[in-house]
Write a protein that holds these residues in place. Structure first.
Motif, short mmCIF file in Angstrom:
data_model
loop_
_atom_site.label_atom_id
_atom_site.label_comp_id
_atom_site.label_asym_id
_atom_site.label_seq_id
_atom_site.Cartn_x
_atom_site.Cartn_y
_atom_site.Cartn_z
N THR A 2 -51.58 33.30 42.45
CA THR A 2 -52.33 33.50 41.86
C THR A 2 -53.33 33.56 42.76
OG1 THR A 2 -50.48 31.52 40.94
CG2 THR A 2 -52.85 31.30 40.03
N ARG A 3 -54.48 34.03 41.90
CA ARG A 3 -55.93 33.97 41.95
C ARG A 3 -57.05 33.56 40.85
NH1 ARG A 3 -55.18 39.41 44.05
NH2 ARG A 3 -53.73 38.60 45.57
N ILE A 15 -63.51 33.89 45.40
CA ILE A 15 -61.93 33.69 45.20
C ILE A 15 -61.55 32.79 46.16
CG2 ILE A 15 -60.34 35.58 45.62
CD1 ILE A 15 -62.23 38.08 45.79
N ILE A 16 -60.30 32.00 45.20
CA ILE A 16 -59.52 31.11 45.42
C ILE A 16 -58.21 31.87 44.75
CG2 ILE A 16 -59.05 28.99 45.12
CD1 ILE A 16 -61.90 29.09 43.70
N GLU A 17 -57.42 31.26 46.25
CA GLU A 17 -56.50 32.10 46.14
C GLU A 17 -54.53 31.17 46.68
OE1 GLU A 17 -53.67 36.11 47.99
OE2 GLU A 17 -56.51 35.98 47.77
N LEU A 21 -51.65 27.18 43.01
CA LEU A 21 -53.08 26.73 42.66
C LEU A 21 -53.26 27.00 41.05
CD1 LEU A 21 -56.02 26.36 43.72
CD2 LEU A 21 -56.50 28.42 42.83
N GLU A 22 -53.68 25.46 40.41
CA GLU A 22 -54.03 25.54 38.98
C GLU A 22 -55.26 24.76 39.00
OE1 GLU A 22 -51.17 23.12 37.89
OE2 GLU A 22 -49.17 23.73 37.95
N ARG A 52 -58.23 34.70 35.86
CA ARG A 52 -57.54 34.13 36.45
C ARG A 52 -56.88 35.37 36.91
NH1 ARG A 52 -51.95 32.30 34.71
NH2 ARG A 52 -50.67 31.10 35.86
N LEU A 53 -55.80 36.12 37.55
CA LEU A 53 -55.25 36.67 38.24
C LEU A 53 -53.87 36.17 38.96
CD1 LEU A 53 -58.03 39.40 39.98
CD2 LEU A 53 -57.89 39.21 38.30
N VAL A 54 -52.81 37.28 38.46
CA VAL A 54 -51.45 37.31 38.90
C VAL A 54 -50.70 38.40 39.18
CG1 VAL A 54 -49.43 36.43 37.78
CG2 VAL A 54 -51.50 35.15 37.38
N ASP A 55 -50.68 38.12 40.85
CA ASP A 55 -49.71 39.84 41.09
C ASP A 55 -48.55 39.31 40.17
OD1 ASP A 55 -51.89 40.17 42.26
OD2 ASP A 55 -51.06 39.96 44.24
N GLN A 56 -48.29 40.12 39.94
CA GLN A 56 -46.42 40.89 39.73
C GLN A 56 -45.68 41.66 40.04
OE1 GLN A 56 -46.51 41.33 35.54
NE2 GLN A 56 -48.14 40.29 34.41
#
Length: 64
Positions: A2-3, A15-17, A21-22, A52-56
């Motif tokens: 989660t970024r 950028i927080i990664e 992370l919530e 909010r970016l989420v790697d899938q």
């Protein structure tokens, strides 16, 4: 992973990664928490936007 990308006025983006992370939006603060607790708090009036970016996991294409 989660970024979050936090855009500020008149400065560079942050950028927080972190995998856990919530984001918690409160009256005057954007509060980021991870598995250990409070990670970062930013006053809302300093923030232009938060994305909010989420790697899938990659999608495997079947070949047969």
């Amino acid at each position: 992973m989660t970024r979050y990308i936090v855009a500020f006025d008149n400065t560079d983006d942050l950028i927080i990664e972190d995998p856990t992370l919530e984001l918690d939006l409160r009256a005057e603060w954007a509060v980021f928490n991870d598995s250990a607790g409070l990670a970062l708090a930013i006053p809302i009036d300093r923030i232009r936007s938060i994305q909010r970016l989420v790697d899938q996991a990659p999608v495997e294409e079947g070949g047969g």
